[in-house]
Structure formats: structure tokens, C-alpha cells
Design a protein around this motif. Structure first.
Motif, PDB file in Angstrom:
ATOM      1  N   PRO A   2       8.533   7.155  -8.143  1.00 43.33           N
ATOM      2  CA  PRO A   2       9.116   5.854  -7.929  1.00 43.33           C
ATOM      3  C   PRO A   2       8.523   5.189  -6.700  1.00 43.33           C
ATOM      4  CG  PRO A   2      10.796   7.519  -8.301  1.00 43.33           C
ATOM      5  CD  PRO A   2       9.509   8.233  -8.097  1.00 43.33           C
ATOM      6  N   SER A   3       9.046   3.988  -6.419  1.00 45.42           N
ATOM      7  CA  SER A   3       8.549   3.192  -5.305  1.00 45.42           C
ATOM      8  C   SER A   3       8.630   3.945  -3.990  1.00 45.42           C
ATOM      9  CB  SER A   3       9.390   1.911  -5.192  1.00 45.42           C
ATOM     10  OG  SER A   3       9.126   1.265  -3.987  1.00 45.42           O
ATOM     11  N   ARG A   4       7.683   3.629  -3.086  1.00 45.00           N
ATOM     12  CA  ARG A   4       7.679   4.251  -1.774  1.00 45.00           C
ATOM     13  C   ARG A   4       8.377   3.384  -0.735  1.00 45.00           C
ATOM     14  NH1 ARG A   4       1.916   7.233  -0.562  1.00 45.00           N
ATOM     15  NH2 ARG A   4       1.949   8.680  -2.297  1.00 45.00           N
ATOM     16  N   ALA A 261      14.631  -3.465   6.157  1.00 47.47           N
ATOM     17  CA  ALA A 261      15.494  -3.438   4.972  1.00 47.47           C
ATOM     18  C   ALA A 261      14.722  -3.029   3.725  1.00 47.47           C
ATOM     19  CB  ALA A 261      16.135  -4.803   4.761  1.00 47.47           C
ATOM     20  N   GLY A 262      13.448  -2.630   3.893  1.00 45.50           N
ATOM     21  CA  GLY A 262      12.658  -2.171   2.763  1.00 45.50           C
ATOM     22  C   GLY A 262      11.890  -3.260   2.046  1.00 45.50           C
ATOM     23  N   ARG A 263      11.952  -4.506   2.552  1.00 47.70           N
ATOM     24  CA  ARG A 263      11.256  -5.616   1.896  1.00 47.70           C
ATOM     25  C   ARG A 263       9.869  -5.789   2.531  1.00 47.70           C
ATOM     26  NH1 ARG A 263      16.551  -7.631   2.570  1.00 47.70           N
ATOM     27  NH2 ARG A 263      15.945  -9.123   4.193  1.00 47.70           N
ATOM     28  N   LEU A 264       9.003  -4.835   2.275  1.00 42.52           N
ATOM     29  CA  LEU A 264       7.709  -4.787   2.935  1.00 42.52           C
ATOM     30  C   LEU A 264       6.829  -5.975   2.587  1.00 42.52           C
ATOM     31  CD1 LEU A 264       8.648  -1.626   2.553  1.00 42.52           C
ATOM     32  CD2 LEU A 264       6.336  -1.187   3.317  1.00 42.52           C
ATOM     33  N   GLU A 265       6.719  -6.268   1.299  1.00 36.42           N
ATOM     34  CA  GLU A 265       5.816  -7.336   0.879  1.00 36.42           C
ATOM     35  C   GLU A 265       6.266  -8.693   1.404  1.00 36.42           C
ATOM     36  OE1 GLU A 265       3.930  -5.734  -3.263  1.00 36.42           O
ATOM     37  OE2 GLU A 265       6.089  -6.090  -3.233  1.00 36.42           O
ATOM     38  N   PHE A 294       1.382  -2.385   9.419  1.00 35.62           N
ATOM     39  CA  PHE A 294       0.604  -1.583   8.479  1.00 35.62           C
ATOM     40  C   PHE A 294       0.704  -0.097   8.811  1.00 35.62           C
ATOM     41  CE2 PHE A 294      -2.628  -5.250   7.649  1.00 35.62           C
ATOM     42  CZ  PHE A 294      -1.693  -5.868   6.833  1.00 35.62           C
ATOM     43  N   ASP A 295       0.886   0.231  10.088  1.00 34.08           N
ATOM     44  CA  ASP A 295       0.945   1.631  10.502  1.00 34.08           C
ATOM     45  C   ASP A 295       2.168   2.357   9.964  1.00 34.08           C
ATOM     46  OD1 ASP A 295      -1.417   1.471  11.904  1.00 34.08           O
ATOM     47  OD2 ASP A 295      -0.466   1.070  13.834  1.00 34.08           O
ATOM     48  N   LEU A 296       3.152   1.616   9.446  1.00 30.56           N
ATOM     49  CA  LEU A 296       4.337   2.252   8.882  1.00 30.56           C
ATOM     50  C   LEU A 296       4.037   2.945   7.556  1.00 30.56           C
ATOM     51  CD1 LEU A 296       6.816  -0.646   9.629  1.00 30.56           C
ATOM     52  CD2 LEU A 296       7.094   1.686  10.484  1.00 30.56           C
ATOM     53  N   LEU A 297       2.925   2.592   6.934  1.00 26.89           N
ATOM     54  CA  LEU A 297       2.587   3.109   5.616  1.00 26.89           C
ATOM     55  C   LEU A 297       1.256   3.848   5.659  1.00 26.89           C
ATOM     56  CD1 LEU A 297       3.465  -0.035   3.474  1.00 26.89           C
ATOM     57  CD2 LEU A 297       4.829   2.028   3.709  1.00 26.89           C
ATOM     58  N   PRO A 298       1.003   4.706   4.677  1.00 24.84           N
ATOM     59  CA  PRO A 298      -0.311   5.344   4.607  1.00 24.84           C
ATOM     60  C   PRO A 298      -1.399   4.279   4.478  1.00 24.84           C
ATOM     61  CG  PRO A 298       1.250   6.419   3.126  1.00 24.84           C
ATOM     62  CD  PRO A 298       1.924   5.181   3.623  1.00 24.84           C
ATOM     63  N   PRO A 299      -2.544   4.496   5.077  1.00 24.10           N
ATOM     64  CA  PRO A 299      -3.597   3.468   5.059  1.00 24.10           C
ATOM     65  C   PRO A 299      -4.076   3.108   3.662  1.00 24.10           C
ATOM     66  CG  PRO A 299      -4.418   5.564   5.932  1.00 24.10           C
ATOM     67  CD  PRO A 299      -2.946   5.687   5.850  1.00 24.10           C
ATOM     68  N   ASP A 300      -3.903   4.039   2.684  1.00 26.54           N
ATOM     69  CA  ASP A 300      -4.351   3.739   1.331  1.00 26.54           C
ATOM     70  C   ASP A 300      -3.244   3.166   0.451  1.00 26.54           C
ATOM     71  OD1 ASP A 300      -2.824   6.010   1.197  1.00 26.54           O
ATOM     72  OD2 ASP A 300      -4.173   7.138  -0.105  1.00 26.54           O
ATOM     73  N   ASP A 301      -2.101   2.829   1.038  1.00 27.43           N
ATOM     74  CA  ASP A 301      -1.027   2.216   0.270  1.00 27.43           C
ATOM     75  C   ASP A 301      -1.530   0.890  -0.302  1.00 27.43           C
ATOM     76  OD1 ASP A 301       1.406   0.358  -0.108  1.00 27.43           O
ATOM     77  OD2 ASP A 301       2.347   2.305   0.169  1.00 27.43           O
ATOM     78  N   PRO A 302      -1.359   0.647  -1.604  1.00 27.72           N
ATOM     79  CA  PRO A 302      -1.904  -0.580  -2.210  1.00 27.72           C
ATOM     80  C   PRO A 302      -1.353  -1.871  -1.588  1.00 27.72           C
ATOM     81  CG  PRO A 302      -0.419   0.577  -3.728  1.00 27.72           C
ATOM     82  CD  PRO A 302      -0.700   1.511  -2.602  1.00 27.72           C
ATOM     83  N   ARG A 303      -0.125  -1.827  -1.074  1.00 20.66           N
ATOM     84  CA  ARG A 303       0.424  -3.027  -0.445  1.00 20.66           C
ATOM     85  C   ARG A 303      -0.279  -3.332   0.870  1.00 20.66           C
ATOM     86  NH1 ARG A 303       6.372  -0.672  -1.053  1.00 20.66           N
ATOM     87  NH2 ARG A 303       5.103   1.115  -0.425  1.00 20.66           N
ATOM     88  N   VAL A 304      -0.665  -2.280   1.586  1.00 19.35           N
ATOM     89  CA  VAL A 304      -1.429  -2.469   2.817  1.00 19.35           C
ATOM     90  C   VAL A 304      -2.821  -2.991   2.489  1.00 19.35           C
ATOM     91  CG1 VAL A 304      -2.465  -1.314   4.798  1.00 19.35           C
ATOM     92  CG2 VAL A 304      -0.132  -0.738   4.099  1.00 19.35           C
ATOM     93  N   THR A 305      -3.445  -2.404   1.476  1.00 16.62           N
ATOM     94  CA  THR A 305      -4.785  -2.850   1.075  1.00 16.62           C
ATOM     95  C   THR A 305      -4.777  -4.326   0.690  1.00 16.62           C
ATOM     96  OG1 THR A 305      -5.271  -0.620   0.248  1.00 16.62           O
ATOM     97  CG2 THR A 305      -6.686  -2.410  -0.518  1.00 16.62           C
TER      98      THR A 305
END
Length: 316
Positions: A2-4, A261-265, A294-305
């Protein structure tokens, strides 16, 4: 999987955490407990915790940095909840600390109940897994013990496969245990205590030794975010951001509230808009803050990319 998406769901409130712990101890001393009682008796007590709107961040999100937490959303009127709860409590006792069970009464904690609905969940019992601050929908509805046990085993296998959880080492000779990084352990212990300053110092020490330590970088980013949002009123911040679209500092605070609150995008897009519409120091402040998120997520996270590409387009 599921979602990260993860949630820091409000500021860390150590006073509320301590009060909840005292309340939980009192209930157990009086023979009370969770809706169906603690199926494993006293053996489950240290692995099962009641959480509230105020203590969710400290008891679940911060604790999940060092051990997976399964969150059981239930209500007193829910019959299937009373079937599933004792199974989860029994398995938590058997796991003996491999994972922790957190219980949420959605009637007594409307914010968490609303958050559950925001995830698209329309019924209970519902169980979510929180690992390293990432919330993963897990079980929806009651099930027999064998099925629940199998689902938990499959969850841990998937977490190991995705790199969200380290695989348990194979048994070796007595005393043949891997060395534990004392600084990493110090950071994890500080997070469990809700000691953000201590966790920050430990993560910074880890990065000083190895600037490429992705786990330390994510941990430090999460601590810094927690420190920024703990005294903010989310509704007021978001209202002010809507009233002052050109105020970059207000937009930065609103982005923190959204990502907590989890609303990253939404948080990423807010800061991208600030970069596009501002100039000079304001533009640089929005850019730098976006990079820090961006540092909150793995660098290869598609939302970061995706957000990095959008940032490059906005800058050039």
C-alpha cells in the motif's frame, strides 16, 4: 504494498503521552482494558497500548522508527472488533516486542477516526501497519486467528522485501549476535522517549560519521519537522496560507502542516507554486525548504522524483 504516506498527526505532546500511560495503567489495575480484554493477560501489557488523538504521534509514529506498530481501529459497539482484538493481543504477546499493538477507539478519538476515513476506510475493525513513520493499510474486517497470523507473517516478509524492515538474522552460536550501533540505538531510544533534542543530536552524529546514511538523514528530517509543527495550529496556518498566497514563510508553514498530516504531494505542490511565483530570497527559501522535505522520503520515491523534475522546470 500500500501507499507509503506517513502521518505525524499533530504535535508531540509528552504530557498527554504520560497521562495516557497513567490512565492505561489504572485501567489494567482495575481489571479493565481494551474492548475484549487483554486476551494474553499481563503478558500482553507491555506490547499493547491505548492511543488517543493527542498521543498517536508519540506512541505510534515515533515508536515506529524502531519497531513496527499495528494500529487497531475499533469501537465499543463493533461486534467484529471484539472478535479481532483478542487475536491481535494474543499475537502481540507471542511476538514479544517484534511489533507493538496500538488500539484506537474511534468514538473517543474523532480526529483519528476522521483520518481513517480519509484513507478510504469505511468500516471497522481496520488495522494499519506503521513502519518508520510510514502508514500502510493492512487488515479490513475480522478474520480467524490462523488467517490473521498468516497475514502478519506476509506483511513482515513484504516489509523486508521492500527494505522497510531489516530481515531478522539467522540464529547463530550463543553470543554470536551482531553489534548494535550505539549512536543509532541512542537515536531510537530518544525517539521512544519523545526526546526530540536527543534524537536530533544522535542523528547529526551519525551523519557526521557517514553523510550518506539515508536512515539517519530521514530520521533527522522527521525530527526537524516534528519540532517545527508541534506548536502550530494546523487550521489557523492553512487559513492564513489561503489568505496570504504571496507570503512565502506562511506557505512554508502550511507545507509543514500538510506533510505532517500525510499530504505529501499537496505540500510539494504548495512549495513549487511558491518557487514559481516568487523571486530573490523568498524563492530561495521556498526552494531550500522543499529540498529539506524531500529528505523525509527515500531518494527513489516516485513523488520525490516527480517533484524534483518540477522544481528544475520552475527554476530553469
Amino acid at each position: 504494498m500500500p501507499s507509503r504516506d506517513f502521518s505525524l498527526h499533530g504535535a508531540i505532546d509528552l504530557g498527554a503521552r504520560q497521562a495516557a500511560a497513567r490512565k492505561q495503567q489504572e485501567r489494567r489495575a482495575q481489571g479493565g482494558g481494551t474492548p475484549a480484554g487483554t486476551g494474553a493477560g499481563g503478558a500482553a501489557a507491555e506490547y499493547v497500548v491505548d492511543v488517543t488523538d493527542q498521543t498517536f504521534n508519540a506512541e505510534v509514529v515515533e515508536r515506529s522508527q524502531s519497531v513496527p506498530v499495528l494500529v487497531d481501529f475499533w469501537a465499543e459497539w463493533c461486534g467484529p472488533c471484539k472478535q479481532l482484538s483478542p487475536i491481535l493481543e494474543k499475537l502481540a504477546a507471542e511476538a514479544a516486542g517484534k511489533w507493538i499493538l496500538a488500539k484506537v477507539d474511534i468514538d473517543a478519538n474523532p480526529q483519528l477516526g476522521a483520518y481513517m476515513q480519509q484513507m478510504g476506510v469505511r468500516g471497522i475493525p481496520f488495522v494499519a501497519a506503521v513502519v518508520a513513520g510510514q502508514l500502510l493499510p493492512f487488515l479490513n474486517g475480522a478474520a480467524p486467528e490462523a488467517q490473521v497470523r498468516q497475514a502478519i507473517d506476509q506483511l513482515f516478509e513484504a516489509l523486508v522485501k521492500e527494505g522497510l524492515l531489516l530481515e531478522a538474522p539467522e540464529p547463530g552460536e550463543p553470543g554470536d549476535t551482531p553489534a548494535v550501533d550505539p549512536v543509532r540505538q541512542q537515536a531510537e531510544d530518544a525517539l521512544q522517549r519523545g526526546d526530540l533534542d536527543g534524537a536530533k543530536a544522535a542523528f547529526e552524529q551519525m551523519l557526521a560519521s557517514d553523510p550518506r546514511d539515508a536512515g539517519a538523514k530521514q530520521g533527522l528530517a522527521a525530527v526537524e519537522l516534528s519540532r517545527r509543527v508541534r506548536d502550530l495550529d494546523p487550521e489557523r496556518v492553512l487559513r492564513e496560507a489561503a489568505e496570504k498566497p504571496g507570503d512565502v514563510q506562511t506557505q512554508i508553514s502550511a507545507a509543514d502542516v500538510e506533510i505532517a498530516a500525510g499530504r505529501l504531494e499537496q505540500a510539494f505542490e504548495r512549495l513549487l507554486s511558491a518557487v514559481r511565483s516568487s523571486a530573490g530570497d523568498d524563492r530561495d527559501a521556498a526552494r531550500r525548504h522543499l529540498l529539506s522535505l524531500f529528505d523525509l522520503l527515500p531518494p527513489d520515491d516516485p513523488r520525490v522524483t516527480k517533484a524534483r523534475r518540477s522544481l528544475q522546470s520552475a527554476l530553469f
